[in-house]
Scaffold this motif. Structure first.
Motif, PDB file in Angstrom:
ATOM      1  N   PRO A 223       0.814  -1.225   0.000  1.00  0.00           N
ATOM      2  CA  PRO A 223       0.000   0.000   0.000  1.00  0.00           C
ATOM      3  C   PRO A 223       0.842   1.267   0.000  1.00  0.00           C
ATOM      4  N   GLU A 224       2.058   1.185   0.486  1.00  0.00           N
ATOM      5  CA  GLU A 224       2.947   2.350   0.464  1.00  0.00           C
ATOM      6  C   GLU A 224       3.366   2.656  -0.971  1.00  0.00           C
ATOM      7  N   PHE A 225       3.726   1.636  -1.731  1.00  0.00           N
ATOM      8  CA  PHE A 225       4.095   1.805  -3.136  1.00  0.00           C
ATOM      9  C   PHE A 225       2.890   2.288  -3.941  1.00  0.00           C
ATOM     10  N   ALA A 226       1.712   1.739  -3.635  1.00  0.00           N
ATOM     11  CA  ALA A 226       0.496   2.098  -4.375  1.00  0.00           C
ATOM     12  C   ALA A 226      -0.037   3.477  -4.010  1.00  0.00           C
ATOM     13  N   ALA A 227       0.482   4.075  -2.947  1.00  0.00           N
ATOM     14  CA  ALA A 227       0.020   5.407  -2.547  1.00  0.00           C
ATOM     15  C   ALA A 227       0.319   6.459  -3.610  1.00  0.00           C
ATOM     16  N   HIS A 228       1.250   6.162  -4.522  1.00  0.00           N
ATOM     17  CA  HIS A 228       1.586   7.097  -5.595  1.00  0.00           C
ATOM     18  C   HIS A 228       0.539   7.088  -6.716  1.00  0.00           C
ATOM     19  N   THR A 229      -0.351   6.126  -6.718  1.00  0.00           N
ATOM     20  CA  THR A 229      -1.366   6.035  -7.763  1.00  0.00           C
ATOM     21  C   THR A 229      -2.342   7.199  -7.649  1.00  0.00           C
ATOM     22  N   PRO A 230      -2.650   7.896  -8.753  1.00  0.00           N
ATOM     23  CA  PRO A 230      -3.639   8.979  -8.692  1.00  0.00           C
ATOM     24  C   PRO A 230      -4.949   8.479  -8.107  1.00  0.00           C
ATOM     25  N   ARG A 231      -5.572   9.302  -7.280  1.00  0.00           N
ATOM     26  CA  ARG A 231      -6.761   8.853  -6.544  1.00  0.00           C
ATOM     27  C   ARG A 231      -7.947   8.576  -7.452  1.00  0.00           C
ATOM     28  N   ASP A 232      -8.039   9.272  -8.602  1.00  0.00           N
ATOM     29  CA  ASP A 232      -9.159   8.980  -9.488  1.00  0.00           C
ATOM     30  C   ASP A 232      -9.013   7.580 -10.080  1.00  0.00           C
ATOM     31  N   LEU A 233      -7.793   7.205 -10.426  1.00  0.00           N
ATOM     32  CA  LEU A 233      -7.552   5.862 -10.953  1.00  0.00           C
ATOM     33  C   LEU A 233      -7.789   4.805  -9.884  1.00  0.00           C
ATOM     34  N   TRP A 234      -7.351   5.094  -8.667  1.00  0.00           N
ATOM     35  CA  TRP A 234      -7.577   4.158  -7.545  1.00  0.00           C
ATOM     36  C   TRP A 234      -9.075   3.947  -7.332  1.00  0.00           C
ATOM     37  N   ALA A 235      -9.842   5.024  -7.378  1.00  0.00           N
ATOM     38  CA  ALA A 235     -11.297   4.921  -7.186  1.00  0.00           C
ATOM     39  C   ALA A 235     -11.939   4.119  -8.309  1.00  0.00           C
ATOM     40  N   GLN A 236     -11.564   4.417  -9.547  1.00  0.00           N
ATOM     41  CA  GLN A 236     -12.178   3.735 -10.695  1.00  0.00           C
ATOM     42  C   GLN A 236     -11.903   2.237 -10.675  1.00  0.00           C
ATOM     43  N   THR A 237     -10.666   1.858 -10.377  1.00  0.00           N
ATOM     44  CA  THR A 237     -10.357   0.428 -10.338  1.00  0.00           C
ATOM     45  C   THR A 237     -10.951  -0.233  -9.105  1.00  0.00           C
ATOM     46  N   GLY A 238     -11.167   0.545  -8.051  1.00  0.00           N
ATOM     47  CA  GLY A 238     -11.888   0.008  -6.896  1.00  0.00           C
ATOM     48  C   GLY A 238     -13.313  -0.367  -7.264  1.00  0.00           C
ATOM     49  N   VAL A 239     -13.937   0.437  -8.117  1.00  0.00           N
ATOM     50  CA  VAL A 239     -15.278   0.098  -8.607  1.00  0.00           C
ATOM     51  C   VAL A 239     -15.215  -1.153  -9.479  1.00  0.00           C
TER      52      VAL A 239
ATOM     53  N   ASP B 127     -20.576   9.514  -4.951  1.00  0.00           N
ATOM     54  CA  ASP B 127     -19.762  10.080  -3.869  1.00  0.00           C
ATOM     55  C   ASP B 127     -18.266   9.984  -4.185  1.00  0.00           C
ATOM     56  N   LEU B 128     -17.870   8.922  -4.888  1.00  0.00           N
ATOM     57  CA  LEU B 128     -16.462   8.751  -5.253  1.00  0.00           C
ATOM     58  C   LEU B 128     -16.056   9.684  -6.398  1.00  0.00           C
ATOM     59  N   GLY B 129     -17.032  10.253  -7.090  1.00  0.00           N
ATOM     60  CA  GLY B 129     -16.754  11.195  -8.166  1.00  0.00           C
ATOM     61  C   GLY B 129     -16.208  10.559  -9.430  1.00  0.00           C
ATOM     62  N   VAL B 130     -16.563   9.296  -9.674  1.00  0.00           N
ATOM     63  CA  VAL B 130     -16.061   8.608 -10.866  1.00  0.00           C
ATOM     64  C   VAL B 130     -16.929   8.941 -12.075  1.00  0.00           C
ATOM     65  N   PRO B 131     -16.386   8.825 -13.297  1.00  0.00           N
ATOM     66  CA  PRO B 131     -17.187   9.092 -14.512  1.00  0.00           C
ATOM     67  C   PRO B 131     -18.356   8.118 -14.615  1.00  0.00           C
ATOM     68  N   ARG B 132     -19.459   8.577 -15.224  1.00  0.00           N
ATOM     69  CA  ARG B 132     -20.662   7.748 -15.248  1.00  0.00           C
ATOM     70  C   ARG B 132     -21.269   7.584 -16.636  1.00  0.00           C
ATOM     71  N   ARG B 133     -20.736   8.262 -17.674  1.00  0.00           N
ATOM     72  CA  ARG B 133     -21.373   8.185 -18.983  1.00  0.00           C
ATOM     73  C   ARG B 133     -20.335   7.975 -20.094  1.00  0.00           C
ATOM     74  N   VAL B 134     -20.743   7.232 -21.122  1.00  0.00           N
ATOM     75  CA  VAL B 134     -19.875   6.977 -22.273  1.00  0.00           C
ATOM     76  C   VAL B 134     -19.577   8.274 -23.014  1.00  0.00           C
ATOM     77  N   SER B 135     -20.567   9.144 -23.122  1.00  0.00           N
ATOM     78  CA  SER B 135     -20.408  10.379 -23.901  1.00  0.00           C
ATOM     79  C   SER B 135     -19.323  11.289 -23.330  1.00  0.00           C
ATOM     80  N   ASP B 136     -18.950  11.084 -22.046  1.00  0.00           N
ATOM     81  CA  ASP B 136     -17.881  11.881 -21.462  1.00  0.00           C
ATOM     82  C   ASP B 136     -16.555  11.663 -22.187  1.00  0.00           C
ATOM     83  N   TYR B 137     -16.456  10.589 -22.969  1.00  0.00           N
ATOM     84  CA  TYR B 137     -15.204  10.250 -23.654  1.00  0.00           C
ATOM     85  C   TYR B 137     -15.261  10.549 -25.150  1.00  0.00           C
TER      86      TYR B 137
END
Length: 391
Positions: free
Chosen positions: A190-206, A341-351
């Protein structure tokens, strides 16, 4: 008499977990008699100081680095990696990063062992699926190189022998599947993974939440995996918001890493389902791996709810226990709110992907292996309607 059920146990030999776990890589190489490690990662991790420190620590044991992995593994990059790994004389591949580097390392382990040098050669080992139940997999002719994994996201690719690659000419994500490609050693740091951007961490958590949900109500659900996915759902719901908010909360991060492990262990026996089938093909259009689950999961849950009521009721109870759902709230609604609440993207059109791609995604989703375990029958029209709700 019914045919006996065969359950193939996971092939991971060892898990090293806790802050500083990456410092055990050298010892693990020596313990296994390995001395020529080739590291596989992407540009972001590969250019970081903590990755360079890891390479320096490995010293002469590190014979090369491939840092050109792209999301979803375009097949031309994978072929390039295979050639370079072979030329290095590597006897082990070490993936550092998210699901794409891990999958790339698995594919390279296959490619080096089989003398593959081209995109066409890799394609010969891709799984072929025809809905509803025809599967063709070419047998292995050689033992793949061993692989280690240092995951920096929660995508959980390190726990199985599945690996994805994208053919952009066909707008299709292909799947290769051999238990023998499962990384032998996984380092949860978890110390090494702390460098991961939080948006990416949240998205992969989902994404890990998606694993837990789909394996829980798969057509061929098994008590062993269902117990683990229930625990994964509880751990993720309770710890993912904490870990997203504070990358230095190592306890929460390690709990998330363990939950990601629990969410998918045994996946060679109990398949993922409709959300992943659609997600794989959205990925072929350029949507990040974890985001596809952020987009699809609650909608697929609602579609399947009429035939998975019991399983989803258990999920709802688990989410109440984790403190993220109100008593009586539907599991899909609770997860929908958690994702917001996690603020992750929710729609295909966003891309910026045009709606004209919907028929392509619907068609290729029906050719994705995991669609067969959808608890409710589907066809291209069904998938089209689901996509229209999230575009």
């Amino acid at each position: 008499m019914a045919e006996p059920i065969v359950f193939d146990m996971p092939r991971t030999d060892r898990v090293v977990q806790g802050a500083g776990a990456v410092h055990a890589i050298g010892d693990e190489l020596r313990r296994r008699g390995l001395s020529r490690a080739y590291l596989v990662t992407g540009r972001t991790v590969g250019s970081s100081a903590h990755f360079r420190d890891l390479v320096d620590e490995l010293g002469d044991s590190a014979v090369g680095v491939y840092d050109r992995v792209l999301a979803h593994n375009p097949v031309d990059r994978v072929a390039e990696l295979v050639v370079q790994a072979r030329e290095s004389g590597a006897d082990v591949l070490i993936a550092v990063g998210g699901g794409s580097p891990v999958d790339a390392a698995k594919l390279a382990a296959l490619g080096v062992a089989h003398g593959i040098t081209t995109v066409e050669g890799l394609a010969e080992y891709a799984l072929v699926f025809e809905y509803p139940d025809t599967v063709r997999i070419r047998p292995l002719e050689a033992t793949p190189l061993p692989t280690f994994a240092v995951p920096t996201t929660l995508s959980a690719a390190e726990w199985d022998g599945f690996c994805g690659s994208v053919d952009h000419e066909r707008d299709t994500k292909d799947l290769t599947s051999y238990l023998e490609l499962t990384p032998q050693v996984v380092f949860l740091d978890p110390e090494f993974a702390a460098h991961t951007p939080r948006d990416l961490w949240a998205q992969t958590g989902v994404r890990a939440l998606d694993h837990a949900v789909e394996i829980s109500y798969a057509n061929n659900a098994h008590p062993f995996t269902s117990a683990l996915t229930t625990g994964a759902l509880r751990l993720l719901a309770a710890n993912l918001p904490r870990s997203v908010a504070d990358p230095h909360d190592h306890e929460a991060a390690l709990n998330c890493q363990i939950a990601a492990w629990m969410s998918i262990i045994g996946v060679h026996n109990v398949s993922l389902g409709l959300s992943h089938a659609i997600g794989h093909q959205l990925g072929a259009l350029g949507i990040p791996h974890g985001v596809t689950s952020c987009i699809m999961l609650p909608h697929v849950m609602r579609f399947l709810e009429p035939v998975t009521q019991e399983a989803q009721a258990r999920m709802a109870t688990t989410l109440v226990e984790a403190g993220v759902a109100a008593p009586g709230e539907a599991a899909a609604d609770a997860l929908d709110r958690l994702l917001d609440d996690l603020g992750v993207p929710r729609r295909v059109s966003d891309y910026g992907i045009p709606r004209e791609k919907i028929p392509v995604v619907a068609k290729t989703s029906m050719g994705d292996l995991v669609v067969r375990e959808s608890p409710r029958p589907v066809d291209e029209a069904t998938i089209t309607r689901l996509l229209e709700t999230v575009w």
